[in-house]
Design an enzyme around this catalytic site. Structure first.
Site, PDB file in Angstrom:
ATOM      1  N   HIS A 163       0.829  -1.205   0.000  1.00 17.55           N
ATOM      2  CA  HIS A 163       0.000   0.000   0.000  1.00 17.55           C
ATOM      3  C   HIS A 163       0.870   1.264   0.000  1.00 17.55           C
ATOM      4  O   HIS A 163       1.238   1.780   1.046  1.00 17.55           O
ATOM      5  CB  HIS A 163      -0.886  -0.030   1.247  1.00 17.55           C
ATOM      6  CG  HIS A 163      -2.017   0.937   1.218  1.00 17.55           C
ATOM      7  ND1 HIS A 163      -3.209   0.700   1.848  1.00 17.55           N
ATOM      8  CD2 HIS A 163      -2.137   2.161   0.649  1.00 17.55           C
ATOM      9  CE1 HIS A 163      -4.017   1.730   1.656  1.00 17.55           C
ATOM     10  NE2 HIS A 163      -3.384   2.641   0.943  1.00 17.55           N
ATOM     11  N   LEU A 202       2.381   6.777  -4.831  1.00 24.83           N
ATOM     12  CA  LEU A 202       3.564   7.367  -5.472  1.00 24.83           C
ATOM     13  C   LEU A 202       3.248   8.627  -6.274  1.00 24.83           C
ATOM     14  O   LEU A 202       4.151   9.250  -6.799  1.00 24.83           O
ATOM     15  CB  LEU A 202       4.295   6.323  -6.320  1.00 24.83           C
ATOM     16  CG  LEU A 202       4.879   5.155  -5.508  1.00 24.83           C
ATOM     17  CD1 LEU A 202       5.613   4.169  -6.397  1.00 24.83           C
ATOM     18  CD2 LEU A 202       5.795   5.634  -4.398  1.00 24.83           C
ATOM     19  N   ARG A 203       2.004   8.994  -6.395  1.00 24.28           N
ATOM     20  CA  ARG A 203       1.562  10.318  -6.914  1.00 24.28           C
ATOM     21  C   ARG A 203       1.928  10.630  -8.352  1.00 24.28           C
ATOM     22  O   ARG A 203       1.811  11.770  -8.777  1.00 24.28           O
ATOM     23  CB  ARG A 203       2.107  11.451  -6.029  1.00 24.28           C
ATOM     24  CG  ARG A 203       1.806  11.336  -4.552  1.00 24.28           C
ATOM     25  CD  ARG A 203       0.338  11.249  -4.271  1.00 24.28           C
ATOM     26  NE  ARG A 203       0.062  11.389  -2.829  1.00 24.28           N
ATOM     27  CZ  ARG A 203      -0.955  10.802  -2.224  1.00 24.28           C
ATOM     28  NH1 ARG A 203      -1.794  10.031  -2.888  1.00 24.28           N
ATOM     29  NH2 ARG A 203      -1.157  10.978  -0.941  1.00 24.28           N
ATOM     30  N   ASP A 255      -8.699   2.521  -3.544  1.00 21.71           N
ATOM     31  CA  ASP A 255      -8.183   3.060  -2.280  1.00 21.71           C
ATOM     32  C   ASP A 255      -8.154   4.586  -2.256  1.00 21.71           C
ATOM     33  O   ASP A 255      -7.782   5.228  -3.230  1.00 21.71           O
ATOM     34  CB  ASP A 255      -6.775   2.543  -1.999  1.00 21.71           C
ATOM     35  CG  ASP A 255      -6.214   3.201  -0.751  1.00 21.71           C
ATOM     36  OD1 ASP A 255      -6.818   3.022   0.314  1.00 21.71           O
ATOM     37  OD2 ASP A 255      -5.216   3.934  -0.856  1.00 21.71           O
ATOM     38  N   HIS A 273     -10.790  -0.127   0.722  1.00 22.64           N
ATOM     39  CA  HIS A 273     -10.600   0.919   1.745  1.00 22.64           C
ATOM     40  C   HIS A 273     -11.921   1.005   2.512  1.00 22.64           C
ATOM     41  O   HIS A 273     -12.866   1.633   2.041  1.00 22.64           O
ATOM     42  CB  HIS A 273     -10.276   2.234   1.012  1.00 22.64           C
ATOM     43  CG  HIS A 273     -10.279   3.455   1.870  1.00 22.64           C
ATOM     44  ND1 HIS A 273      -9.254   4.365   1.872  1.00 22.64           N
ATOM     45  CD2 HIS A 273     -11.190   3.949   2.745  1.00 22.64           C
ATOM     46  CE1 HIS A 273      -9.521   5.355   2.707  1.00 22.64           C
ATOM     47  NE2 HIS A 273     -10.696   5.128   3.244  1.00 22.64           N
ATOM     48  N   HIS A 322      -5.795  -1.038   5.761  1.00 21.59           N
ATOM     49  CA  HIS A 322      -5.582  -0.192   6.952  1.00 21.59           C
ATOM     50  C   HIS A 322      -6.686  -0.262   8.005  1.00 21.59           C
ATOM     51  O   HIS A 322      -7.324   0.752   8.321  1.00 21.59           O
ATOM     52  CB  HIS A 322      -5.309   1.262   6.542  1.00 21.59           C
ATOM     53  CG  HIS A 322      -6.202   1.853   5.479  1.00 21.59           C
ATOM     54  ND1 HIS A 322      -7.570   1.797   5.526  1.00 21.59           N
ATOM     55  CD2 HIS A 322      -5.900   2.532   4.351  1.00 21.59           C
ATOM     56  CE1 HIS A 322      -8.068   2.412   4.472  1.00 21.59           C
ATOM     57  NE2 HIS A 322      -7.074   2.864   3.741  1.00 21.59           N
ATOM     58  N   ASP A 340       0.671   2.504   3.758  1.00 23.77           N
ATOM     59  CA  ASP A 340      -0.205   3.602   3.309  1.00 23.77           C
ATOM     60  C   ASP A 340       0.601   4.909   3.222  1.00 23.77           C
ATOM     61  O   ASP A 340       0.105   5.994   3.576  1.00 23.77           O
ATOM     62  CB  ASP A 340      -1.422   3.783   4.219  1.00 23.77           C
ATOM     63  CG  ASP A 340      -2.523   4.623   3.556  1.00 23.77           C
ATOM     64  OD1 ASP A 340      -2.348   5.012   2.380  1.00 23.77           O
ATOM     65  OD2 ASP A 340      -3.539   4.886   4.203  1.00 23.77           O
ATOM     66  N   HIS A 374       2.183  14.287   0.822  1.00 24.52           N
ATOM     67  CA  HIS A 374       1.445  15.497   0.424  1.00 24.52           C
ATOM     68  C   HIS A 374       2.389  16.686   0.514  1.00 24.52           C
ATOM     69  O   HIS A 374       3.203  16.759   1.444  1.00 24.52           O
ATOM     70  CB  HIS A 374       0.252  15.742   1.361  1.00 24.52           C
ATOM     71  CG  HIS A 374      -0.853  14.748   1.203  1.00 24.52           C
ATOM     72  ND1 HIS A 374      -1.694  14.747   0.108  1.00 24.52           N
ATOM     73  CD2 HIS A 374      -1.239  13.702   1.979  1.00 24.52           C
ATOM     74  CE1 HIS A 374      -2.564  13.747   0.239  1.00 24.52           C
ATOM     75  NE2 HIS A 374      -2.309  13.091   1.353  1.00 24.52           N
TER      76      HIS A 374
HETATM   77  O1  DOR Z   1      -5.002   9.186   4.659  1.00 28.60           O
HETATM   78  C1  DOR Z   1      -5.069   8.687   3.548  1.00 28.60           C
HETATM   79  N1  DOR Z   1      -4.447   9.239   2.484  1.00 28.60           N
HETATM   80  N2  DOR Z   1      -5.795   7.575   3.374  1.00 28.60           N
HETATM   81  C2  DOR Z   1      -6.036   7.085   2.151  1.00 28.60           C
HETATM   82  O2  DOR Z   1      -6.687   6.077   2.059  1.00 28.60           O
HETATM   83  C3  DOR Z   1      -5.560   7.785   0.949  1.00 28.60           C
HETATM   84  C4  DOR Z   1      -4.359   8.556   1.257  1.00 28.60           C
HETATM   85  C5  DOR Z   1      -3.939   9.501   0.143  1.00 28.60           C
HETATM   86  O3  DOR Z   1      -3.986   9.107  -1.012  1.00 28.60           O
HETATM   87  O4  DOR Z   1      -3.511  10.611   0.473  1.00 28.60           O
END
Ligand code: DOR
Length: 449
Positions: free
Chosen positions: A69, A72-73, A160, A187, A238, A313, A317
């Site tokens: 999980h 990688l954006r 997810d 999820h 999770h 997970d 960000h």
């Molecule tokens: O906190 C989270 N961020 N939970 C998720 O299921 C997705 C993830 C995200 O992609 O930022």
């Protein structure tokens, strides 16, 4: 870089081989394990004595970790993480195989996008697998073409980040995924309940109030979908609260084909925090951190094997998405580089539980996805390129003291001292990470051609 050294006095753990031996010698040559024996005497390699005083935990060699999980954006969120930066962070954390989630911009929901993901993964320093979305745009309305996505390399199917698919559609998706021998990763958060608990927040993903029942009800729905499907394999992502574990236990007793994961942060943190991180949104995550009682239930669940795998997970960000009004900030924290140390130091998996933790980071996740997904079996193989990790369960370090490899720094662990450090990660015979703390004799840089 190549290496030729005999590591003396270490512990070798290989869960799939049923191996857990202390005070062993391991001969590493050119990224391969040449030999594992009680004592290796050779004039062909220098020796590095890593033996510890009696009673102290030994340095461990085990197969490379697998993360089911990871976010990688790429594409669309490269400021937060790329495949390359995320894979480097994975190597620092001892992971040699990671499964990238599909909630990129755009989502990975067509065979073409899957193929693009596979191309991006090719040059990464560890093995990056791609999950495909379950529904187009993760909107929960139309199913992706599962057969075509599997043929294009989808390791699993998941929306997810979202959970918008109704039970009927999830049942259909479980059947379709079963046709191509893939798992559906869910999820479990009931979006209608989340929205109802946050009437003023427009984005369901950013809603801060997510009571435990939102998860318990979603777990129930997912299990109902599995029953309706009559086939397929369901994996619950999770899990965060004790109530979900009770449902999981019952389903397991009834032999449902269902598996589950827990994150290092849900194993190790609970609310309220003694000292809030700055900004507080560094601890905002979906599902949220819950009570100490929930955390203990998760640790017990992982120890006994009710929960099959630790999965990070890892959710990078950019800093600007973590400041401002808490309700507007993005959920998620990074975790690849801190996973092992978090579990060992704060997550109840140190000491006598260390071999269990290694199992839940290697064989456990491998079993969850199954052979068809494209994961390499996590095994220490002699004389051939394989993936392994060497870590010191005792070494202390401060999170963030050395720059993190992830492009993002969103973790409430910044400044926290943890125990457990990855010294060396080898991916299919090539060094992917070497800690400056490990001075390897016999290490030579190969001049680039
Ligand atoms: O906190 C989270 N961020 N939970 C998720 O299921 C997705 C993830 C995200 O992609 O930022």
């Amino acid at each position: 870089m190549t290496v030729n050294v005999v590591l003396r006095g270490i512990r070798v753990i290989d869960p799939l081989a049923g191996r857990d031996q202390v005070d062993m010698d391991v001969w590493l040559r050119s990224g391969r394990i040449e030999a594992i024996e009680r004592r290796i005497r050779t004039d062909q390699a220098p020796t590095l004595d890593l033996a510890r005083a009696p009673g102290l935990p030994e340095v461990v060699l085990c197969p490379g970790f697998i993360d089911l999980h990871t976010h990688l954006r790429e594409p669309g969120g490269e400021a937060a993480e790329t495949v390359q930066s995320g894979a480097e962070a994975a190597a620092v954390g001892g992971f040699t195989q990671v499964v990238a989630m599909a909630n990129t911009r755009p989502a990975i929901d067509t065979p073409e996008r899957l193929a693009d993901s596979r191309r991006r993964a090719r040059l990464a320093p560890v093995r990056v697998l791609s999950a495909a979305a379950l529904t187009l745009g993760l909107r929960g309305r139309d199913m992706v073409d599962t057969a075509a996505c599997a043929a294009a390399g989808a390791a699993a199917f998941t929306d997810d980040g979202r959970n918008a698919a109704p039970t009927r559609l999830l049942a259909e998706a479980l059947r379709a995924a079963a046709e191509v021998d893939r798992v559906v990763l869910v999820h479990p958060e009931d979006e209608a309940m989340v929205t109802a608990a946050n009437p003023d927040v427009p984005s369901v993903m950013r809603c801060p109030h997510r009571p435990p029942d939102c998860e318990v009800v979603a777990v129930e729905q997912a299990l109902r979908a599995l029953t309706q499907a009559g086939r397929g394999r369901l994996h619950l992502q999770h899990l965060s609260c004790a109530g979900s574990l009770e449902l999981l236990r019952t389903a397991r007793e009834l032999d449902f084909p269902v598996t589950a994961e827990v994150t290092p942060h849900h194993l190790s943190m609970w609310l309220p925090f003694e000292r809030e991180p700055d900004p507080p949104s560094l601890r905002k995550v979906n599902p949220p951190l819950r009570t100490e009682q929930d955390r203990r239930a998760l640790v017990e669940g992982l120890r006994e094997g009710l929960i099959d795998a630790v999965a990070t997970d890892h959710a990078p960000h950019p800093a600007e998405d973590k400041v401002g009004d808490y309700a507007d900030t993005a959920p998620g924290m990074i975790g690849l580089e801190t996973a092992l140390a978090t579990c060992l130091t704060l997550g109840g998996m140190g000491g006598e539980w260390l071999p269990t933790l290694v199992e839940r980071l290697t064989a456990g996740p491998w079993r969850v996805l199954g052979a068809a997904a494209g994961l390499r079996e996590p095994r220490l193989r002699l004389g051939q390129p394989c993936s392994f990790v060497l870590f010191d369960p005792e070494e202390e370090w401060e999170v963030g003291a050395e720059p993190l490899r992830s492009r993002s720094g969103n973790t409430p662990l910044l400044g926290v001292r943890l125990r457990g450090r990855v010294l060396l990660t080898v991916h299919e015979g090539t060094i992917a990470h070497l800690s400056p703390a490990l001075e390897l004799p016999g290490l030579t840089a190969i001049p680039s051609a």
